[in-house]
Design a protein around this motif. Sequence first.
Motif, short mmCIF file in Angstrom:
data_model
loop_
_atom_site.label_atom_id
_atom_site.label_comp_id
_atom_site.label_asym_id
_atom_site.label_seq_id
_atom_site.Cartn_x
_atom_site.Cartn_y
_atom_site.Cartn_z
N LEU A 1 -12.71 -3.38 -3.88
CA LEU A 1 -12.22 -2.10 -4.47
C LEU A 1 -11.48 -2.06 -5.66
O LEU A 1 -10.91 -3.21 -5.85
CB LEU A 1 -11.46 -1.31 -3.34
CG LEU A 1 -11.93 -1.27 -1.73
CD1 LEU A 1 -10.97 -0.75 -0.83
CD2 LEU A 1 -13.40 -0.22 -1.63
N LEU A 2 -11.82 -0.88 -6.70
CA LEU A 2 -11.22 -0.82 -7.84
C LEU A 2 -10.26 0.36 -7.97
O LEU A 2 -10.85 1.32 -8.23
CB LEU A 2 -12.08 -1.08 -8.88
CG LEU A 2 -11.43 -1.10 -10.36
CD1 LEU A 2 -10.54 -2.13 -10.62
CD2 LEU A 2 -12.48 -1.30 -11.34
N PRO A 3 -9.34 0.50 -7.23
CA PRO A 3 -8.57 1.61 -7.13
C PRO A 3 -7.96 2.04 -8.48
O PRO A 3 -7.47 1.31 -9.42
CB PRO A 3 -7.14 1.27 -6.18
CG PRO A 3 -7.56 0.08 -5.36
CD PRO A 3 -8.57 -0.61 -6.47
N LEU A 4 -8.04 3.59 -8.73
CA LEU A 4 -7.40 3.91 -9.90
C LEU A 4 -5.82 3.61 -10.01
O LEU A 4 -5.57 3.27 -11.60
CB LEU A 4 -7.77 5.63 -9.89
CG LEU A 4 -7.49 6.21 -11.25
CD1 LEU A 4 -8.11 5.61 -12.34
CD2 LEU A 4 -7.63 7.59 -11.21
N ASP A 5 -5.31 3.60 -8.96
CA ASP A 5 -3.85 3.31 -9.14
C ASP A 5 -3.58 2.01 -9.74
O ASP A 5 -2.40 1.74 -10.07
CB ASP A 5 -3.21 3.55 -7.76
CG ASP A 5 -3.05 4.96 -7.04
OD1 ASP A 5 -3.25 5.73 -8.06
OD2 ASP A 5 -2.72 5.01 -6.24
N ASP A 6 -4.46 0.90 -9.56
CA ASP A 6 -4.26 -0.31 -10.08
C ASP A 6 -4.46 -0.50 -11.50
O ASP A 6 -4.37 -1.69 -12.07
CB ASP A 6 -4.96 -1.27 -9.00
CG ASP A 6 -4.62 -1.48 -7.54
OD1 ASP A 6 -3.50 -0.70 -7.45
OD2 ASP A 6 -5.28 -1.99 -6.85
N ILE A 7 -5.08 0.32 -12.19
CA ILE A 7 -5.53 0.44 -13.51
C ILE A 7 -4.54 0.66 -14.41
O ILE A 7 -4.08 1.80 -14.37
CB ILE A 7 -6.94 1.10 -13.77
CG1 ILE A 7 -7.99 0.53 -12.77
CG2 ILE A 7 -7.33 0.83 -15.27
CD1 ILE A 7 -9.14 1.48 -12.88
N LYS A 8 -3.99 -0.17 -15.20
CA LYS A 8 -3.01 0.11 -16.12
C LYS A 8 -3.26 0.79 -17.48
O LYS A 8 -4.50 0.42 -17.93
CB LYS A 8 -2.17 -1.05 -16.56
CG LYS A 8 -1.61 -1.94 -15.04
CD LYS A 8 -0.71 -0.94 -14.10
CE LYS A 8 -0.35 -2.02 -13.03
NZ LYS A 8 0.46 -1.00 -12.26
#
Length: 328
Positions: free
Chosen positions: A321-328
């Motif tokens: 998964l690539l959660p939007l929350d984890d993208i800086k």
Amino acid sequence: MSAVIEKTNGETVITKEAGKPFRILQLTDIHIGGGLFSIKKDKWALEAVEKIVKAAKADFVIVTGDVCYPLWPWSGTFNNMRGTRKFAELMNRLGVDWTLVFGNHDTESFAFYDKQHLANYYMRQPKCHFQKGEKGLTGLGNYCIKLNNADGTLNTALMFIDSNSYLGKSFFSGFDVIHDDQIDWYKRTVTALGDGEKPAPSLTFFHIPPKEFKDGWEKCYRGSDEVTYHLGFVEEKDNYFGYPKTKEGKLFGEMVKLGSCKGMFMGHDHLNTLSITYQGIRLTYGMSIDYLAYKGIKKKHTQRGGTIIEIADDGSFDVSLLPLDDIK
């Protein structure tokens, strides 16, 4: 980039680089309204897509339905071409290779444009690899993209299926299933790509989940050893899965018997991100983008993002998964 992607006479073949995984980004349920009521939420959705695509650094982007959401009370328009154009223009600007299948909301009952019109538009986009597929089949967009190894041998058949929309003209008639002629096409295609003894290995992408996804999840949370849990959650209320309730689908059972399909990737249920293996097939909900369709969904965030699929030289694959929350 770890692949060469070539389109010839409307068909696409991908050749992966030896020793490097072929990296797919699955997006789903973008839900761009394209009207006066959804301007702010459309902006959020497109910004989210841009962040996720840039962070994923994928070789190929696959959208499993519902690019747009042309419902008047939410978007303020029935013009589904507006949302379609907004998304395609963003993908053109990002310069990534991509394709899609249709979801039930892309061509709603009162939407101005049907699948043929949207398909014609998509096929004119320079980096879009959508195909209408074999004439006469139910739906539009039943097609195959071959992923080859560097030596020219087939690695995986990427199979795209239109899971259709409704049994009648609206949501209230119930969801349709993937039809027998589409299943027959899938069987013919992977068999023809096989080695004469067994069909080609495949991954399948469509929008509406099969009933067996819910069956597998129920066995999973009861501790059955028939199911392997991988990642994600079921966050829809009351463990809701939006599979067709009034018509029995045959796709999953036929795929189990044939033994070609290693993974199914779908969307439709915006809060579900579950990935499990059941009866030999890995079933995965893509992380969604939607800010528009559900009441209060703009405030939810753990389900929003992209799903990464990495395919190795031997055809094995991994999902993360690539959660939007984890993208800086």
